[in-house]
Write an enzyme that holds these catalytic residues in place. Sequence first.
Site, PDB file in Angstrom:
ATOM      1  N   TYR A 285       0.832  -1.268   0.140  1.00  0.00           N
ATOM      2  CA  TYR A 285       0.039   0.004  -0.198  1.00  0.00           C
ATOM      3  C   TYR A 285       0.895   1.248   0.035  1.00  0.00           C
ATOM      4  CZ  TYR A 285      -3.917   2.962   1.645  1.00  0.00           C
ATOM      5  OH  TYR A 285      -4.681   4.216   1.918  1.00  0.00           O
TER       6      TYR A 285
ATOM      7  N   CYS B 131      -7.492   9.563   2.541  1.00  0.00           N
ATOM      8  CA  CYS B 131      -7.024   8.407   2.124  1.00  0.00           C
ATOM      9  C   CYS B 131      -5.719   8.590   1.428  1.00  0.00           C
ATOM     10  CB  CYS B 131      -7.746   7.695   0.960  1.00  0.00           C
ATOM     11  SG  CYS B 131      -9.517   6.799   1.617  1.00  0.00           S
ATOM     12  N   HIS B 132      -5.372   9.251   0.461  1.00  0.00           N
ATOM     13  CA  HIS B 132      -4.174   9.558   0.063  1.00  0.00           C
ATOM     14  C   HIS B 132      -3.730  10.961  -0.283  1.00  0.00           C
ATOM     15  CE1 HIS B 132      -5.853   5.620  -1.275  1.00  0.00           C
ATOM     16  NE2 HIS B 132      -4.997   5.285  -1.049  1.00  0.00           N
ATOM     17  N   GLY B 133      -4.425  11.756   0.472  1.00  0.00           N
ATOM     18  CA  GLY B 133      -3.994  13.225   0.542  1.00  0.00           C
ATOM     19  C   GLY B 133      -4.267  14.376  -0.770  1.00  0.00           C
TER      20      GLY B 133
END
Lengths: 398, 167
Positions: A285, B131-133
């Site tokens: 991930y 989640c991923h910015g």
Amino acid sequence: MFKRTLAWIDQRFPLTHFVKDTAEYGTPRNLSYWWNFGSLAGVVLVLQLVTGIFLAMHYKADIATAFDSIQHIMRDVNYGWLLRYMHSTGASAFFAIIYIHMARTLFYGSYRAPRELLWWTGQGLLLLLMATAFMGYLLPWGQMSYWGAAVITNLFRATPFFGEQVVHWLRGDFQVGDATLTRFYALHFLFPFIIVGAVLVHLIALHTVKSSNPSGLELKQKDIIPFHPYFTIKDLVGVGAYLMVFSVFVFFVPNTLIEAANNIPANPMQTPAHIVPEWYFLPFYAILRSVPDLAGGVVAMGLSVLIFAALPYLDRSRISGGAVYRPVYRAMFFVFLVNMVVLGYVGAVPPTDRTIIIGQVATLVYFGTFLFLPFVSKKEEAFLIKRGLPPAVMDSLK
Amino acid sequence: MSGKDNVVNPERRNFLGTVTTVAGVGGAAVAAWPFVNSMNPSGDVLSNATTEVDLKNIPEGGMHTVAWQGKPVFILHRNAEEIKKMQELSTIEPVADEKRVQDPKWLVVVGICTHLGCVPNRAENGWKCACHGSQYDDSGRVTHGPAPHNLEVPPYKFVSADKIVIG
């Protein structure tokens, strides 16, 4: 009577032959405890199958009832809590054991000729295990379940031309929904049996090329001993030790590996403030997050798992015993392990500028290890031959 | 195919073998299609659901999230200052703010991050995906990666001054 029955069967089915072959399977006598983890994975697979089938008798794969059926299992079903905690802990244990099993293969260079197919069937098993675990994680229908499945199915958006269609096909809906839950349940039930079949292929390959051993050398006949009773006993000792650790998790800290947010029912309108995958997916991930482009990230993550298959060709050293006689390879192995932990940390924390940089460096180190291995292994071999190796190792090079 | 010396008309046999193989593989592919297609969204999912939203209840500066086809849709009531700011700003995927709204006071976007499908959270001056910015501005345009595209604008129309139908 018994003898006559056996003879009757043996005329029609190679039972005695099969049992004898398995029991007398020639095993190197110098195997260390690092060689226990293959059979241990088999034990955990059986435990997962048994607990899973009993859980399936109470679980409901419908978005209206899935979350509640888990609560029903935990509160009302006799020993339901035990079945579920064994199953959820078992999933983590399975990955821990497989990762140790793989690390042993890497350390001792057991993937090299003639064990390529053994290594590749193992790779296939890892992919099946990942798919099974991922689909199983959706079933409790908690927030982490839901958003984990949403993010991972979304990865297929990177498919050229048909991205959107593929994602909708996988989900059976525009969003992760009832269709998704039910099919994940069906496949989560099916895949373990495919794994059992793949394990048989893995074992047939093993019995063809035989177990590797810590020295990596071709052993003399006197150093080969039958699997039974020597290794059945040794493996049982390992199983005993494993069950102690397993029991600590199941009976005392069963929630350590369950994200708190997964005790909230799935809500498609609200992503939790911080979503993390299960610990066993964290390094991959982190690699996904380190690439600032969707398609690039997906490719990098896929490659990070698949690249292990290339190892038999990337490692060009002929020196036996993997890291045992090879100091540079040994150093690379431990750098790789530490790097894996760093990636795991990056995958677990919310993305900030600092962790993104760390993740990108660690991703480069990850792939760099594989990229430089062909040159390093060749140079190392030449250097070690010049410097001198133990006589048995030198002889094996001729 | 089978041995060539002791067989009458080996070309014919080869041809028949090839045709059988092709027909077999083709047949298997055709037979597989119903199974593959059964996994696609079903009729009830596809039936085009629309969502009606009453805008009266959304105060200036406020944001409501409504469900449309199971997806979250953000409806943002922007004030004059925000509209002016949005009309000037340049972003990663440059699209003029006017092209993304029907009435500049109302921004309607699908609240699904174009990166990996999380729902971004409302932040000051836009949205931020936990989640991923990824970050989006008050026009739903991406200002900070890894999201590749701006938030999608769903099809919608004003049925009256303060009511819209999405879909």
